[in-house]
Design a protein around this motif. Structure first.
Motif, PDB file in Angstrom:
ATOM      1  N   CYS A  22       7.945  -3.033  -0.997  1.00  0.00           N
ATOM      2  CA  CYS A  22       6.996  -1.970  -1.334  1.00  0.00           C
ATOM      3  C   CYS A  22       7.726  -0.629  -1.312  1.00  0.00           C
ATOM      4  CB  CYS A  22       5.836  -1.972  -0.346  1.00  0.00           C
ATOM      5  SG  CYS A  22       4.665  -0.628  -0.625  1.00  0.00           S
ATOM      6  N   CYS A  35       5.529   1.880   1.413  1.00  0.00           N
ATOM      7  CA  CYS A  35       5.620   1.762   2.884  1.00  0.00           C
ATOM      8  C   CYS A  35       6.887   1.047   3.352  1.00  0.00           C
ATOM      9  CB  CYS A  35       4.383   1.056   3.434  1.00  0.00           C
ATOM     10  SG  CYS A  35       4.341  -0.730   3.157  1.00  0.00           S
ATOM     11  N   CYS A  84       1.050  -4.515  -2.459  1.00  0.00           N
ATOM     12  CA  CYS A  84       1.579  -4.677  -1.108  1.00  0.00           C
ATOM     13  C   CYS A  84       0.503  -5.246  -0.183  1.00  0.00           C
ATOM     14  CB  CYS A  84       2.065  -3.320  -0.600  1.00  0.00           C
ATOM     15  SG  CYS A  84       2.661  -3.363   1.104  1.00  0.00           S
ATOM     16  N   CYS A 100      -0.128  -2.142   2.562  1.00  0.00           N
ATOM     17  CA  CYS A 100      -0.746  -0.841   2.247  1.00  0.00           C
ATOM     18  C   CYS A 100      -1.508  -0.842   0.924  1.00  0.00           C
ATOM     19  CB  CYS A 100       0.303   0.262   2.258  1.00  0.00           C
ATOM     20  SG  CYS A 100       1.386   0.282   0.799  1.00  0.00           S
TER      21      CYS A 100
END
Ligand SMILES: [Zn+2]
Length: 128
Positions: free
Chosen positions: A27, A30, A41, A44
Motif C-alpha cells: 500500500c 500506509c 488495502c 486502510c
C-alpha cells in the motif's frame, strides 16, 4: 491436460513468476504489505497499491506433503510439498516446496518451470 497451457491465469503476480520474480503488493498510503492480489488495502482501504519484488526469503508457516501429483508434469517432481511461506516482507504465499520441509524452517525461493507453468519453489535456506 495439455502441458503447454499454464494452469494459473495471467496476473501481475504470475507475470512476475514468468520473469523469475516473487512479487507482492504494498500500500502506497500506509505502507502495509498485502497477502494475495487486492484492489484495496486491507488495513486502510486505499486503492493506491504497487507491486514490489520480494527478496525471496521467509519462514514456512504451513506445509502439506504431496505424493500424488495432479498432472503428468508434477508427477515427475513427487513427492514434494505445498508450502505456505511467510515472506520476510510480511505477506504469505502458497508455493511449491522441497519434500520434507517443516513449519518454522527458513526457506529461500527459486524459480521453477513445470511445463508451461512458472512457479516458485522454496528450499531450505543454507545455514549462514
Ligand atoms: Zn493501506
Amino acid at each position: 491436460m495439455a502441458t503447454d497451457t499454464p494452469l494459473i491465469p495471467s496476473t501481475p503476480f504470475t507475470q512476475g513468476l514468468a520473469a523469475g520474480r516473487l512479487r507482492y503488493q504494498r500500500c502506497q498510503a500506509c505502507g502495509s504489505a498485502l497477502t494475495g492480489q487486492r484492489y484495496a488495502c486491507t488495513q486502510c482501504g486505499s486503492a493506491r497499491l504497487a507491486w514490489c519484488d520480494a527478496v525471496g526469503t521467509g519462514t514456512v508457516y504451513a506445509v502439506s506433503a504431496v505424493h500424488r501429483a495432479p498432472t503428468e508434469a508434477f508427477r515427475a517432481l513427487a513427492p514434494y510439498a505445498l508450502v505456505l511461506v511467510e515472506l520476510d516482507e510480511g505477506p504469505r504465499v502458497m508455493a511449491h516446496g522441497a519434500s520434507g520441509l517443516a513449519i518454522g524452517e527458513r526457506v529461500v525461493a527459486h524459480p521453477l518451470q513445470v511445463g508451461a507453468q512458472p512457479l516458485m519453489r522454496f528450499e531450505r535456506q543454507p545455514a549462514p
